[in-house]
Design a protein around this motif. Structure first.
Motif, PDB file in Angstrom:
ATOM      1  N   VAL A 129      17.622 -47.843 -64.315  1.00 18.37           N
ATOM      2  CA  VAL A 129      18.581 -48.521 -63.441  1.00 18.37           C
ATOM      3  C   VAL A 129      18.807 -49.960 -63.881  1.00 18.37           C
ATOM      4  CG1 VAL A 129      18.004 -47.022 -61.493  1.00 18.37           C
ATOM      5  CG2 VAL A 129      16.810 -49.193 -61.752  1.00 18.37           C
ATOM      6  N   ASP A 130      17.782 -50.591 -64.466  1.00 15.86           N
ATOM      7  CA  ASP A 130      17.987 -51.937 -64.998  1.00 15.86           C
ATOM      8  C   ASP A 130      19.005 -51.917 -66.133  1.00 15.86           C
ATOM      9  OD1 ASP A 130      16.233 -52.974 -63.191  1.00 15.86           O
ATOM     10  OD2 ASP A 130      14.585 -53.283 -64.594  1.00 15.86           O
ATOM     11  N   ARG A 131      18.922 -50.881 -66.958  1.00 13.52           N
ATOM     12  CA  ARG A 131      19.852 -50.775 -68.069  1.00 13.52           C
ATOM     13  C   ARG A 131      21.276 -50.494 -67.591  1.00 13.52           C
ATOM     14  NH1 ARG A 131      18.311 -46.212 -70.124  1.00 13.52           N
ATOM     15  NH2 ARG A 131      20.231 -45.051 -69.799  1.00 13.52           N
ATOM     16  N   LEU A 132      21.388 -49.661 -66.548  1.00 12.42           N
ATOM     17  CA  LEU A 132      22.700 -49.272 -66.055  1.00 12.42           C
ATOM     18  C   LEU A 132      23.252 -50.224 -65.004  1.00 12.42           C
ATOM     19  CD1 LEU A 132      22.087 -45.420 -65.708  1.00 12.42           C
ATOM     20  CD2 LEU A 132      23.238 -46.629 -67.572  1.00 12.42           C
ATOM     21  N   GLY A 133      22.407 -51.131 -64.505  1.00 14.13           N
ATOM     22  CA  GLY A 133      22.867 -52.078 -63.496  1.00 14.13           C
ATOM     23  C   GLY A 133      22.979 -51.497 -62.104  1.00 14.13           C
ATOM     24  N   TRP A 134      22.200 -50.460 -61.790  1.00 15.68           N
ATOM     25  CA  TRP A 134      22.220 -49.857 -60.457  1.00 15.68           C
ATOM     26  C   TRP A 134      21.148 -50.503 -59.580  1.00 15.68           C
ATOM     27  CZ3 TRP A 134      22.061 -44.005 -62.178  1.00 15.68           C
ATOM     28  CH2 TRP A 134      23.252 -43.711 -62.849  1.00 15.68           C
ATOM     29  N   PRO A 135      21.347 -50.556 -58.265  1.00 17.11           N
ATOM     30  CA  PRO A 135      20.295 -51.059 -57.360  1.00 17.11           C
ATOM     31  C   PRO A 135      19.109 -50.095 -57.332  1.00 17.11           C
ATOM     32  CG  PRO A 135      22.447 -51.022 -56.275  1.00 17.11           C
ATOM     33  CD  PRO A 135      22.592 -50.244 -57.535  1.00 17.11           C
ATOM     34  N   LEU A 136      17.914 -50.618 -57.505  1.00 15.88           N
ATOM     35  CA  LEU A 136      16.733 -49.761 -57.546  1.00 15.88           C
ATOM     36  C   LEU A 136      16.503 -49.069 -56.209  1.00 15.88           C
ATOM     37  CD1 LEU A 136      14.271 -48.721 -59.084  1.00 15.88           C
ATOM     38  CD2 LEU A 136      13.029 -50.751 -58.325  1.00 15.88           C
ATOM     39  N   TRP A 137      16.626 -49.815 -55.105  1.00 15.20           N
ATOM     40  CA  TRP A 137      16.346 -49.226 -53.791  1.00 15.20           C
ATOM     41  C   TRP A 137      17.277 -48.051 -53.517  1.00 15.20           C
ATOM     42  CZ3 TRP A 137      19.704 -48.449 -49.806  1.00 15.20           C
ATOM     43  CH2 TRP A 137      20.924 -49.139 -49.846  1.00 15.20           C
ATOM     44  N   TYR A 138      18.527 -48.195 -53.891  1.00 17.88           N
ATOM     45  CA  TYR A 138      19.519 -47.154 -53.637  1.00 17.88           C
ATOM     46  C   TYR A 138      19.225 -45.915 -54.469  1.00 17.88           C
ATOM     47  CZ  TYR A 138      24.180 -44.989 -53.575  1.00 17.88           C
ATOM     48  OH  TYR A 138      25.228 -44.114 -53.447  1.00 17.88           O
ATOM     49  N   THR A 139      18.904 -46.119 -55.741  1.00 18.13           N
ATOM     50  CA  THR A 139      18.607 -44.991 -56.620  1.00 18.13           C
ATOM     51  C   THR A 139      17.365 -44.239 -56.148  1.00 18.13           C
ATOM     52  OG1 THR A 139      19.525 -46.294 -58.455  1.00 18.13           O
ATOM     53  CG2 THR A 139      18.256 -44.326 -59.017  1.00 18.13           C
ATOM     54  N   VAL A 140      16.318 -44.979 -55.804  1.00 16.17           N
ATOM     55  CA  VAL A 140      15.077 -44.333 -55.352  1.00 16.17           C
ATOM     56  C   VAL A 140      15.290 -43.645 -54.004  1.00 16.17           C
ATOM     57  CG1 VAL A 140      12.691 -44.762 -54.636  1.00 16.17           C
ATOM     58  CG2 VAL A 140      13.620 -45.901 -56.658  1.00 16.17           C
ATOM     59  N   ALA A 141      16.075 -44.273 -53.119  1.00 19.32           N
ATOM     60  CA  ALA A 141      16.320 -43.680 -51.803  1.00 19.32           C
ATOM     61  C   ALA A 141      17.084 -42.366 -51.909  1.00 19.32           C
ATOM     62  CB  ALA A 141      17.106 -44.667 -50.932  1.00 19.32           C
ATOM     63  N   ILE A 142      17.909 -42.212 -52.940  1.00 17.31           N
ATOM     64  CA  ILE A 142      18.592 -40.942 -53.158  1.00 17.31           C
ATOM     65  C   ILE A 142      17.688 -39.958 -53.897  1.00 17.31           C
ATOM     66  CG2 ILE A 142      20.447 -39.849 -54.490  1.00 17.31           C
ATOM     67  CD1 ILE A 142      22.264 -42.093 -53.755  1.00 17.31           C
ATOM     68  N   ALA A 143      16.962 -40.453 -54.895  1.00 16.10           N
ATOM     69  CA  ALA A 143      16.140 -39.571 -55.726  1.00 16.10           C
ATOM     70  C   ALA A 143      14.987 -38.957 -54.941  1.00 16.10           C
ATOM     71  CB  ALA A 143      15.602 -40.346 -56.926  1.00 16.10           C
ATOM     72  N   THR A 144      14.422 -39.690 -53.981  1.00 14.92           N
ATOM     73  CA  THR A 144      13.251 -39.188 -53.261  1.00 14.92           C
ATOM     74  C   THR A 144      13.552 -37.927 -52.451  1.00 14.92           C
ATOM     75  OG1 THR A 144      12.268 -41.402 -53.193  1.00 14.92           O
ATOM     76  CG2 THR A 144      11.415 -39.764 -51.644  1.00 14.92           C
ATOM     77  N   PRO A 145      14.568 -37.918 -51.571  1.00  8.98           N
ATOM     78  CA  PRO A 145      14.846 -36.657 -50.858  1.00  8.98           C
ATOM     79  C   PRO A 145      15.303 -35.538 -51.779  1.00  8.98           C
ATOM     80  CG  PRO A 145      16.539 -38.299 -50.373  1.00  8.98           C
ATOM     81  CD  PRO A 145      15.435 -39.006 -51.088  1.00  8.98           C
ATOM     82  N   LEU A 146      16.020 -35.879 -52.863  1.00 16.10           N
ATOM     83  CA  LEU A 146      16.406 -34.842 -53.817  1.00 16.10           C
ATOM     84  C   LEU A 146      15.174 -34.206 -54.449  1.00 16.10           C
ATOM     85  CD1 LEU A 146      19.467 -36.463 -55.659  1.00 16.10           C
ATOM     86  CD2 LEU A 146      19.504 -34.621 -53.961  1.00 16.10           C
ATOM     87  N   ALA A 147      14.180 -35.025 -54.784  1.00 15.80           N
ATOM     88  CA  ALA A 147      12.944 -34.499 -55.376  1.00 15.80           C
ATOM     89  C   ALA A 147      12.132 -33.704 -54.357  1.00 15.80           C
ATOM     90  CB  ALA A 147      12.111 -35.642 -55.953  1.00 15.80           C
ATOM     91  N   VAL A 148      12.096 -34.170 -53.115  1.00 16.35           N
ATOM     92  CA  VAL A 148      11.334 -33.476 -52.074  1.00 16.35           C
ATOM     93  C   VAL A 148      11.899 -32.083 -51.821  1.00 16.35           C
ATOM     94  CG1 VAL A 148      10.846 -33.491 -49.594  1.00 16.35           C
ATOM     95  CG2 VAL A 148      10.457 -35.546 -50.946  1.00 16.35           C
ATOM     96  N   ALA A 149      13.203 -31.903 -52.023  1.00 20.21           N
ATOM     97  CA  ALA A 149      13.851 -30.633 -51.684  1.00 20.21           C
ATOM     98  C   ALA A 149      13.518 -29.505 -52.642  1.00 20.21           C
ATOM     99  CB  ALA A 149      15.372 -30.827 -51.633  1.00 20.21           C
ATOM    100  N   ILE A 150      13.098 -29.802 -53.877  1.00 20.35           N
ATOM    101  CA  ILE A 150      12.898 -28.722 -54.844  1.00 20.35           C
ATOM    102  C   ILE A 150      11.539 -28.063 -54.647  1.00 20.35           C
ATOM    103  CG2 ILE A 150      14.479 -29.778 -56.490  1.00 20.35           C
ATOM    104  CD1 ILE A 150      12.105 -30.689 -58.120  1.00 20.35           C
ATOM    105  N   GLU A 151      11.382 -26.895 -55.241  1.00 21.93           N
ATOM    106  CA  GLU A 151      10.242 -26.018 -54.989  1.00 21.93           C
ATOM    107  C   GLU A 151       8.870 -26.683 -55.097  1.00 21.93           C
ATOM    108  OE1 GLU A 151       8.244 -22.176 -54.510  1.00 21.93           O
ATOM    109  OE2 GLU A 151      10.246 -22.897 -54.012  1.00 21.93           O
ATOM    110  N   PRO A 152       8.536 -27.379 -56.185  1.00 17.48           N
ATOM    111  CA  PRO A 152       7.158 -27.908 -56.270  1.00 17.48           C
ATOM    112  C   PRO A 152       6.835 -28.905 -55.163  1.00 17.48           C
ATOM    113  CG  PRO A 152       8.243 -27.960 -58.415  1.00 17.48           C
ATOM    114  CD  PRO A 152       9.308 -27.659 -57.413  1.00 17.48           C
TER     115      PRO A 152
END
Length: 479
Positions: A129-152
């Protein structure tokens, strides 16, 4: 009336000042995060199974039994043939939950696991995200529920397992190696000996050692550290395992002798190899042979092959400056070669999805030409001569290919097509639903094998060592 209106306007003035200070973009992003979290919750309900902390009830019952004066490994959960299978150190770590109701213990474990996952994702996504210029909090806040939803992840949380916590311990060592590669640059800028020690990364290896002491399979990471000559981290990991194991012998000698003298070798305590949720190579071969047991010599031959392939590719990924992919390949190899890898063990697909998605972005950026904006492409953000990008040209479809792989891998583990085709010998053959049913029942295991063989790494993406070409280029770029 005018006086009343004036008073109301006066009361609203502070609220308006606050709302004017809130960026509309932040409001939109917060709404998107909420929508993604809700969608993840619906996906868990649609594709997940009924969860009631089944494994947590076994662990909780075992430590309650142990705390009441009985021997830990003599416990068998009521109505099952299952008992406590972790090393004695794992029992000591879980012992405090004997004082909690089982539902509360499961909830605490789930919350701690989600928090650990979010912290890990922040560490893994930070360079991207530093390379792409995205906000870290926003990226992690989206990635966390997406990761929680998958099988493992959802199986880990729903069953009350510890896989996400062990995953966090191992990934903490990756972060430590990353910090140590900077030669203490971050540590030199901090005040206090404790912070300087933390940012120095000198502790790298402790996480792998603790994870190995709780569950033996992370020991493959120690082998990887030795193969790649990361001697200090390897010695720290081995020292941690030895210290914890000896300490466990000193505290609970009876249980330690029982575990290493017998329980460790009683594989029947875990379950039959052909059970559908066992998505390891051993489980795949047992189901293909339609047998409860795995064909031993065939499994050993393929396991050695996958071990050599996984470790060699991990070493090459590290040599090219991509420590995250190296760790991911080692974790995936562990899942493949372990005799039993339940679906909640397969947490290493999470960084695999991140690697594939980032590889797609890098290759897409590199295909646009040599004088691009900044920080993407083959060299992991290193500028070329006079600030220009090196003359690298990739077909646009290269990025598309990796992007489709990332999305496909995510959807596979979100839908988890193994469960509609679950079979159990000797009652029902694994070929009951034909070739397609057998393919679906083994789909996750097949995906793991493909990832070990073909997961791409990103040259120079995040080197965690000095003394090589990529790291020297990074040092020159910072100067």
């Amino acid at each position: 009336m005018p006086a009343t209106v004036g008073r109301r306007v006066g009361r609203l003035a502070p609220v308006r000042r606050v709302t004017r200070g809130i960026d509309r973009r932040t409001v939109v992003r917060t709404g998107i995060v909420a929508a993604v979290a809700f969608a993840a919750w619906l996906a868990i309900g649609a594709f997940g199974r009924p969860y009631n902390f089944f494994d947590m009830k076994i662990y909780h019952g075992a430590v309650v039994w142990w705390a009441s004066g009985h021997e830990l490994y003599e416990f068998i959960a009521p109505g099952t043939t299952l008992g406590f299978t972790y090393p004695p150190f794992g029992g000591l770590v879980m012992l405090p939950m004997a004082h909690l109701p089982v539902e509360l213990a499961g909830t605490v474990n789930a919350l701690a696991s989600i928090a650990a996952l979010a912290i890990v994702l922040a560490g893994l996504l930070r360079p991207i995200v530093d390379r792409l210029g995205w906000p870290l909090w926003y990226t992690v806040a989206i990635a966390t529920p997406l990761a929680v939803a998958i099988e493992p992840a959802r199986e880990t949380l729903g069953y009350g397992q510890v896989n996400l916590l062990l995953f966090a311990l191992i990934m903490a060592d990756l972060i430590g190696l990353r910090w140590r590669s900077r030669r203490g640059a971050d540590a030199a800028e901090t005040d206090g000996p404790l912070l300087r020690f933390v940012y120095s990364g000198a502790w790298a290896g402790v996480g792998i050692g603790l994870a190995t002491a709780v569950k033996l399979t992370p020991a493959l990471f120690i082998v990887y550290l030795m193969i790649t000559r990361q001697w200090r981290a390897a010695a720290t990991a081995v020292g941690t395992v030895v210290a914890v194991t000896i300490g466990s012998f000193a505290v609970v000698g009876t249980e330690s002798r029982a575990y290493f003298g017998g329980v460790l070798w009683q594989t029947e305590r875990v379950g039959a190899a052909d059970m559908t949720p066992n998505q390891s190579l051993a489980g795949l071969l047992a189901r293909l042979y339609d047998s409860i047991e795995t064909p031993g010599l065939l499994w050993l031959s393929f396991a050695v092959l996958m071990l050599a392939l996984g470790l060699s590719r991990a070493a090459n990924a590290r040599a090219d400056g991509d420590e995250l992919t190296a760790f991911t390949l080692v974790g995936l190899t562990t899942n493949v070669i372990s005799p039993i890898s339940w679906t909640h063990h397969l947490v290493w697909v999470i960084p695999a999805i991140i690697v594939l998605a980032d590889a797609a972005v890098r290759r897409r950026d590199a295909s646009r030409g040599p004088a691009q904006r900044s920080g993407q492409g083959q060299y992991g953000g290193l500028p070329g001569v006079n600030g220009l990008r090196p003359p690298i040209w990739y077909p646009t479809l290269t990025g598309l290919r990796h992007g489709v792989a990332a999305v496909g891998l995510y959807l596979l583990f979100l839908v988890s097509p193994i469960w509609p085709y679950e079979h159990q010998l000797p009652e029902v053959s694994h070929y009951q639903d034909g070739l397609f049913g057998a393919l679906m029942e083994n789909s996750l295991a097949l995906a793991l094998i493909v990832l070990v063989a073909a997961l791409p790494w990103r040259p120079g993406a995040e080197p965690a060592f000095y003394g090589d070409r990529v790291s020297r280029q990074a040092a020159l770029a910072r100067r």
